[in-house]
Design a protein around this motif. Sequence first.
Motif, PDB file in Angstrom:
ATOM      1  N   ILE A   1       0.874  -1.166   0.000  1.00 44.82           N
ATOM      2  CA  ILE A   1       0.000   0.000   0.000  1.00 44.82           C
ATOM      3  C   ILE A   1       0.912   1.217   0.000  1.00 44.82           C
ATOM      4  O   ILE A   1       1.912   1.253   0.723  1.00 44.82           O
ATOM      5  N   SER A   2       0.580   2.209  -0.791  1.00 45.46           N
ATOM      6  CA  SER A   2       1.466   3.365  -0.862  1.00 45.46           C
ATOM      7  C   SER A   2       1.501   4.101   0.467  1.00 45.46           C
ATOM      8  O   SER A   2       0.537   4.107   1.231  1.00 45.46           O
ATOM      9  N   ARG A   3       2.631   4.729   0.734  1.00 44.86           N
ATOM     10  CA  ARG A   3       2.814   5.450   1.989  1.00 44.86           C
ATOM     11  C   ARG A   3       1.789   6.557   2.149  1.00 44.86           C
ATOM     12  O   ARG A   3       1.338   6.847   3.262  1.00 44.86           O
ATOM     13  N   THR A   4       1.390   7.160   1.050  1.00 43.20           N
ATOM     14  CA  THR A   4       0.419   8.250   1.138  1.00 43.20           C
ATOM     15  C   THR A   4      -0.973   7.755   1.510  1.00 43.20           C
ATOM     16  O   THR A   4      -1.791   8.537   1.978  1.00 43.20           O
ATOM     17  N   GLU A   5      -1.257   6.480   1.305  1.00 48.85           N
ATOM     18  CA  GLU A   5      -2.565   5.916   1.645  1.00 48.85           C
ATOM     19  C   GLU A   5      -2.636   5.375   3.073  1.00 48.85           C
ATOM     20  O   GLU A   5      -3.711   5.073   3.570  1.00 48.85           O
TER      21      GLU A   5
ATOM     22  N   TYR B   1       4.148  10.788 -11.281  1.00 44.64           N
ATOM     23  CA  TYR B   1       3.172   9.827 -10.741  1.00 44.64           C
ATOM     24  C   TYR B   1       3.714   9.147  -9.486  1.00 44.64           C
ATOM     25  O   TYR B   1       3.017   9.034  -8.478  1.00 44.64           O
ATOM     26  N   LEU B   2       4.965   8.707  -9.547  1.00 40.83           N
ATOM     27  CA  LEU B   2       5.556   8.055  -8.384  1.00 40.83           C
ATOM     28  C   LEU B   2       5.664   9.000  -7.191  1.00 40.83           C
ATOM     29  O   LEU B   2       5.442   8.598  -6.051  1.00 40.83           O
ATOM     30  N   LYS B   3       5.953  10.262  -7.473  1.00 37.00           N
ATOM     31  CA  LYS B   3       6.096  11.222  -6.380  1.00 37.00           C
ATOM     32  C   LYS B   3       4.745  11.597  -5.772  1.00 37.00           C
ATOM     33  O   LYS B   3       4.596  11.631  -4.546  1.00 37.00           O
ATOM     34  N   SER B   4       3.744  11.850  -6.601  1.00 31.00           N
ATOM     35  CA  SER B   4       2.481  12.340  -6.063  1.00 31.00           C
ATOM     36  C   SER B   4       1.556  11.233  -5.561  1.00 31.00           C
ATOM     37  O   SER B   4       0.867  11.419  -4.566  1.00 31.00           O
ATOM     38  N   PHE B   5       1.530  10.074  -6.215  1.00 28.23           N
ATOM     39  CA  PHE B   5       0.586   9.028  -5.833  1.00 28.23           C
ATOM     40  C   PHE B   5       1.180   7.996  -4.878  1.00 28.23           C
ATOM     41  O   PHE B   5       0.477   7.451  -4.034  1.00 28.23           O
ATOM     42  N   LEU B   6       2.466   7.709  -4.998  1.00 29.32           N
ATOM     43  CA  LEU B   6       3.087   6.697  -4.155  1.00 29.32           C
ATOM     44  C   LEU B   6       4.056   7.268  -3.132  1.00 29.32           C
ATOM     45  O   LEU B   6       4.470   6.569  -2.217  1.00 29.32           O
ATOM     46  N   GLY B   7       4.466   8.516  -3.311  1.00 30.36           N
ATOM     47  CA  GLY B   7       5.398   9.135  -2.382  1.00 30.36           C
ATOM     48  C   GLY B   7       6.841   8.721  -2.596  1.00 30.36           C
ATOM     49  O   GLY B   7       7.672   8.891  -1.700  1.00 30.36           O
TER      50      GLY B   7
ATOM     51  N   PRO C   1      -6.419   7.265 -14.972  1.00 28.51           N
ATOM     52  CA  PRO C   1      -7.841   7.546 -15.190  1.00 28.51           C
ATOM     53  C   PRO C   1      -8.276   8.827 -14.483  1.00 28.51           C
ATOM     54  O   PRO C   1      -8.029   9.024 -13.305  1.00 28.51           O
ATOM     55  N   GLY C   2      -8.906   9.686 -15.217  1.00 25.89           N
ATOM     56  CA  GLY C   2      -9.388  10.948 -14.680  1.00 25.89           C
ATOM     57  C   GLY C   2      -8.389  12.086 -14.769  1.00 25.89           C
ATOM     58  O   GLY C   2      -8.768  13.243 -14.657  1.00 25.89           O
ATOM     59  N   LEU C   3      -7.110  11.788 -14.968  1.00 30.32           N
ATOM     60  CA  LEU C   3      -6.093  12.834 -15.047  1.00 30.32           C
ATOM     61  C   LEU C   3      -5.396  12.891 -16.396  1.00 30.32           C
ATOM     62  O   LEU C   3      -4.719  13.863 -16.688  1.00 30.32           O
ATOM     63  N   GLY C   4      -5.524  11.852 -17.187  1.00 25.98           N
ATOM     64  CA  GLY C   4      -4.845  11.811 -18.469  1.00 25.98           C
ATOM     65  C   GLY C   4      -3.425  11.293 -18.336  1.00 25.98           C
ATOM     66  O   GLY C   4      -3.123  10.488 -17.472  1.00 25.98           O
ATOM     67  N   ASP C   5      -2.549  11.800 -19.200  1.00 23.48           N
ATOM     68  CA  ASP C   5      -1.152  11.361 -19.183  1.00 23.48           C
ATOM     69  C   ASP C   5      -0.350  12.156 -18.153  1.00 23.48           C
ATOM     70  O   ASP C   5      -0.374  13.385 -18.147  1.00 23.48           O
ATOM     71  N   VAL C   6       0.356  11.417 -17.300  1.00 24.01           N
ATOM     72  CA  VAL C   6       1.196  12.015 -16.266  1.00 24.01           C
ATOM     73  C   VAL C   6       2.585  11.402 -16.413  1.00 24.01           C
ATOM     74  O   VAL C   6       2.705  10.192 -16.608  1.00 24.01           O
TER      75      VAL C   6
END
Length: 124
Positions: free
Chosen positions: A32-36, A82-88, A72-77
């Motif tokens: 589970i990602s640290r941000t979650e 992506y690794l920095k913002s969603f998974l930390g 999904p919902g954000l398009g191409d990142v």
Amino acid sequence: MMLVALTPSYQIAAIVMSFFLSFWNLFSGFLISRTEIPIWWRWYYWGSPVAWTIYGLVTSQVGDRTDPVEVPGLGDVPLKDYLKSFLGFEHDFLGAVAAAHVAWAVLFCFVFAYGIKYLNFQKR
């Protein structure tokens, strides 16, 4: 030990263990990602060598890539964002991850060596 108790022999337990260990790791918070993870449980994440290993593997392999990832919902990142913002996961933190692995290894060797010394010199 519970797995050995549930199976008829330790040979079958060793075979079944690979499924159960991966299943338990999946749902024990390591993937589970640290941000979650709730803020009051993040100490457990930072104290886990498995979490540091996953962090190091992901960031060293794909942490500096800028290939687009469709979210999904954000398009191409870009993958790095992506690794920095969603998974930390940050690629710049890779040196600290390597230092944490060395610290875990030194700590484990020290505790193991002290334990062996303590067990070998006990009066019986």
